[in-house]
Design an enzyme around this catalytic site. Structure first.
Site, PDB file in Angstrom:
ATOM      1  CB  SER A   1      39.335  20.332  58.602  1.00  0.00           C
ATOM      2  OG  SER A   1      39.244  22.170  59.446  1.00  0.00           O
TER       3      SER A   1
ATOM      4  CE1 TYR B   1      36.632  21.618  55.804  1.00  0.00           C
ATOM      5  CE2 TYR B   1      36.259  20.588  54.111  1.00  0.00           C
ATOM      6  CZ  TYR B   1      37.008  21.314  54.816  1.00  0.00           C
ATOM      7  OH  TYR B   1      38.328  21.194  54.508  1.00  0.00           O
TER       8      TYR B   1
ATOM      9  CE  LYS C   1      38.208  17.822  54.972  1.00  0.00           C
ATOM     10  NZ  LYS C   1      38.829  16.560  55.223  1.00  0.00           N
TER      11      LYS C   1
END
Lengths: 449, 546
Positions: free
Chosen positions: A301, A314, A318
């Site tokens: 991401s 997060y 990623k």
């Protein structure tokens, strides 16, 4: 011997394809098979896939056998294979023009047996009998990717088998639909069974097929279950799109252990396990002398590349995926496997902050459908030389981020004093320029701006 | 004395002639008159070279043709630059089947195993700059179109058809049952054969319009007796029909050439050629009454066997080709082509071509084997084998002719049975080890260790889709009315059993008709579908139903 049931002899349709007029091999194997009790329906020359399959169906044959002495076979084999799969019968191909690479490719495409110039009669008889036994047991009714639809199966991805995780909605759904349009057999996985079935039922009138497997990807057995599903149903596996994802947002100061664990499990641990299980399978295939032609696409991401405000866990997870792709690519290249990662930007359940888009994907630059062709390309023959790369795609843009690059190097004096440290570090930091700002939802969707 | 104890294991030739441990004077020539000097009837020992002619000369050539006509033309120029004295041009699968490259069934095969030819312009491009008056051009193409194409292709080079040399394969009896199927009924195949020979005798008097090709019929596994009995039967049948049209045998016979196979039993192959020459001489003089000595002496060329070439250890094939070529040089043939070492995999690569040509050159210039005519003549063994083969070939022909007339045998599939039985016999012998082949059933190495020359052998090229597009975009540019009129003439000629086919075919090609269109009209004139695949499928379904 009264209890013995005489087995019906194996029945095989034999011929050459197209304008290949060399019959020596076809004739030789036909006679050998007849001597060993087979029923041979000999079709000679000038056959098309349609004709071979039609006669095989009409004669209730177990196997279609094609003898090749011309490269024309390349143009016909996918259609012939699809037709044989549809009928649940085996396909064997033989001929001295088949190089080792041809043989490996034919097996990868799903041909049941391939005989090159070295094949002995005993070997051929043995392999053909195995196929007859499997066909009679109903095992090779395994449909190929192409069996489901009436459309043409031509195309670089036709007949390939690909696992997509997180396939029920959003990007995974778009990937599955796109791949099945290209004739791919997709093993679609999600933990939400209803949504997955709804997604699969929307795949209609395309050359490919979708086979659903409901499973939580964080289940340690999930990768093994997916691999076995692919092999049991299609006999082969050419690719994996690790797409399943989850979002738990919150500043470091407040994110719970539970959320942290979930983020790491879904994005890092599950992806790692998937790589390990698939990698071991492809390694074994390569060690067995078969040509592996496989691709993995991981999902990172822009958060993992640049950091996202208030999404530290997060972003870190990623970031791990991006580096995982680079190292896995290096490790698996020797077995014929490419590994890449994409950082997609699309309107999905995980990006609700993007708001609603236009009803038609064509009018919505953030529609997941725009990302899907990139995935298809990465899984196809044109991208065989692309591995260890991270691609950022979506919102009408495609870019290849430069990633972490070494900055300008300064000499580090031995046992530097604190006084000396300050000017050196200041110079080094200044040379690197100001740090890139984090992404924020307020900044919208474009990390490049 | 030859009286010896019987051997523990009975030795035979490849065709099964029992052999003794050695041969002596009573096995050899009992009456030299049935052998004769070189250049004398019955020509067992071959032709005598022309006075002042080059010693030990034969035409060295190689099979060639790949891709578009232009690409093949470049290949021809390269072969001639290597010293080839002749060219054997082979068509790709569509061309061999008299189909156009843009027929859907053809597209995957265009240019991959030979040259793609379907129109006049293709022949003009193929032959551009080739010194057709100085070299021979052998066609492994459907003969009527090969002859028409060369006839039309020479003039742009400033060469008159009368100067052309070379040959075209006539295969009216066997083509549908081997690998030269053109999807035409027997009657029209025979008429094309006879008409194209008659055309060539008139327009191209130096050209061998009747090449009897026993190579292609035998390379599925026929033995030498089967090979030559079928070949000589076809010569007999075609000659009878040409004579029945009023052509004198002394005009026909000198334009016949025979292209034979050469496998690995080398003395038997040499004896086959000597027996064939004698048989041919007798057939022409005693059976057909030829009086010109040039009619009696067979012109024999050889293509060494592709079936003896193995995919295992391709370098061994270079040795096989050299041994076969040496034997054929000693047999005294007029032309020689060696199957290249990459034969099991592909049409010849440039390097394989060069090796094959160099092999011939080494034999011719360094070994001195062809300094005298028929150097093996007088060998007790070779003379005995020559006599025995002649007897067996004659007996086999009488046997076949006793089964019925040739046309019925063709249409009833008798010859197809001969070919399929031979294929089965050969493959069984290889599998059982009765036919010993180094690298295949003896002295085998694992595939992973067998890499030498495989890179050359396994190189592959794509179908020439550009050429397909060229033909597709060219079609609409033709003038429709004259074209349709010409095609109608072909259709009409086909329907009329007494009409000449070559005139309408040449006119149609001149009007830019394609070979596929012309053969379609030939089929329609015979009341069968124009599209050969519809026709072939119909025939095969009948065969399956039987």
């Amino acid at each position: 011997m009264t209890g013995a049931v005489a087995a019906r002899p194996g029945r095989i349709v034999i011929g050459t394809l197209g304008l290949d007029q060399h019959e020596v091999g076809a004739m030789a194997i036909s006679h050998a098979l007849m001597r060993h009790g087979y029923e041979v329906i000999y079709l000679g020359r000038f056959n098309t896939p349609e004709r071979l399959a039609a006669v095989a169906e009409q004669e209730d044959a177990d196997i279609v056998g094609v003898s090749v002495h011309s490269w024309e076979f390349v143009s016909y084999i996918d259609e012939l294979l699809a037709r044989c799969r549809e009928l649940g019968i085996g396909l064997a191909v033989g001929g001295s023009v088949l190089t080792r690479q041809d043989q490996a490719e034919l097996l990868t495409r799903g041909v049941d047996a391939v005989f090159g110039p070295y094949a002995s009669e005993a070997e051929m008889l043995g392999r053909l009998q195995e196929i007859v036994d499997r066909v009679r047991a109903g095992d090779t009714s395994a449909p190929s990717a192409a069996a489901g639809g009436s459309r043409s199966t031509a195309g670089p991805l036709a007949g390939r088998v690909v696992i997509v995780t997180g396939a029920a909605r959003g990007l995974g759904r778009a990937y599955t639909h796109e791949l099945s349009r290209h004739g791919v057999a997709v093993v679609a996985n999600d933990m939400d069974g209803d949504a997955l079935e709804e997604m699969a039922s929307a795949v209609r009138d395309v050359p490919g097929t979708v086979h659903t497997v409901v499973r939580d990807i964080t289940d340690p057995d999930a990768p093994r279950v997916l691999l076995e599903a692919a092999l049991r149903r299609y006999g082969q596996i050419h690719g994996v799109v690790s797409n399943a994802g989850v979002l738990r947002s919150g500043p470091i100061l407040r994110l719970t252990d539970e959320d942290l664990k979930l983020l790491l499990d879904v994005h890092v641990t599950a992806t790692f396990r998937l790589l390990r299980v698939m990698g071991n399978y492809w390694r074994a295939e390569a060690k067995a002398g078969r040509t592996v032609d496989a691709s993995v696409v991981l999902t990172t991401s822009s958060a993992g590349l640049y950091g996202f405000r208030a999404d530290a866990a997060y972003s870190a997870a990623k970031a791990a995926v991006a580096v995982l792709a680079r190292v896995a690519a290096d490790e698996m290249s020797r077995y014929g496997v490419t590994v890449n990662a994409i950082a997609p930007m699309a309107r999905t359940r995980m990006t609700r902050w993007l708001g609603d888009g236009a009803a038609s994907p064509a009018d919505d630059p953030l529609a997941a459908e725009h990302v899907a062709p990139v995935i298809a390309w990465l899984l196809g023959p044109d991208a065989r030389d692309v591995t260890g790369r991270v691609l950022e795609v979506g919102n009408s843009q495609l870019s290849v981020p430069r990633g972490w690059q070494p900055g300008e190097a300064f000499t580090l004096p031995p046992l530097m004093s604190l006084e000396a440290a300050s000017p050196l570090l200041r110079r080094a930091l200044a040379a690197s320029g100001p740090p890139r700002e984090l992404l924020t939802s307020e900044r919208g969707s474009d990390p490049q701006s | 004395m030859t009286g010896v104890a019987p051997q523990a294991v009975a030795a035979t030739t490849a065709s099964g002639i029992p052999l003794r441990p050695f041969y002596g004077p009573e096995d050899g020539v009992r009456d030299y008159a049935i052998v004769g000097d070189p250049g004398s009837y019955p020509f067992t020992r071959g032709r005598r070279r022309r006075p002042g002619g080059q010693a030990g000369g034969w035409i060295q050539r190689e099979l060639s043709g790949e891709g578009s006509p232009r690409r093949s033309n470049e290949q021809f120029h390269a072969l001639l630059a290597h010293g080839a004295l002749g060219i054997d041009v082979i068509g790709d699968n569509p061309t061999m089947s008299a189909l156009d490259p843009d027929h859907p069934i053809c597209i995957p095969a265009v240019g991959t195993t030979g040259v793609s030819l379907c129109r006049k312009q293709d022949f003009v491009e193929l032959l551009e700059g080739i010194p057709l008056d100085r070299i021979t051009l052998s066609h492994s193409l459907p003969a009527a179109f090969a002859i028409a194409g060369q006839y039309m292709g020479c003039r742009p080079n400033g060469i008159e058809p009368a100067a052309l040399r070379g040959s075209a394969i006539q295969a009216p009896l066997y083509s549908e049952d081997c690998s030269y199927s053109t999807f035409l009924p027997y009657a029209i195949r025979m008429r094309l054969c006879l008409d194209s020979i008659a055309f060539s005798l008139r327009e191209m008097p130096r050209f061998h319009a009747f090449l009897e090709d026993t190579y292609y019929i035998s390379d599925g596994g026929l033995d030498v007796v089967e090979e030559m009995s079928l070949g000589l039967l076809e010569i007999r049948e075609v000659c009878r029909r040409l004579i029945a049209r009023g052509l004198p045998i002394d005009a026909i016979a000198p334009r016949i050439a025979i292209l034979v196979n050469c496998r690995m039993d080398l003395f038997e192959e040499v004896a086959k050629i000597r027996a064939t020459r004698r048989f041919f001489a007798r057939m022409m003089r005693e059976e057909f009454g030829a009086t010109d000595p040039r009619s009696w002496s067979a012109n024999i060329a050889v293509h060494t066997s592709g079936l003896t070439m193995t995919a295992a250890q391709p370098s061994n094939n270079i040795v096989r080709g050299a041994l076969q070529a040496l034997a054929m040089a000693m047999a005294g043939v007029q032309g020689l082509e060696i199957s290249t070492f990459d034969e099991p995999f592909r049409t010849p690569s440039a390097i394989a071509h060069q090796v094959a040509i160099r092999t011939q050159q080494v034999i011719q210039t360094e070994t001195n084997v062809s300094a005298v005519e028929d150097p093996l003549g007088g060998s007790y063994y070779v003379e005995s084998l020559t006599d025995e083969l002649e007897r067996r070939i004659d007996a086999a022909m009488r046997h076949i002719e006793g089964l019925g007339d040739i046309q019925t045998l063709v249409e009833d599939g008798y010859f197809r049975g001969v070919f399929t039985n031979a294929m089965d016999r050969h493959s069984s012998a290889v599998q059982s080890g009765d036919l010993r082949i180094v690298g295949v059933n003896e002295h085998v190495v694992p595939p992973e260790d067998d890499t030498f020359l495989h890179d050359v052998a396994e190189e592959r090229f794509e179908p020439d889709h550009e050429h397909v597009e060229r033909i597709q975009s060219w079609r609409p540019s033709r003038r429709g009315a004259p074209l349709q009129a010409c095609l109608e003439r072909v259709r009409g000629a086909s329907a009329d059993a007494r009409a000449d086919l070559m005139g309408p075919i040449v006119a149609a090609l001149e009007a830019d008709a394609t070979i596929g269109e012309i053969t379609g009209c030939l089929r329609e004139g015979q009341g069968v579908p124009a599209d050969p695949f519809t026709y072939a499928a119909q025939r095969q379904l009948t065969a399956v139903a039987q």
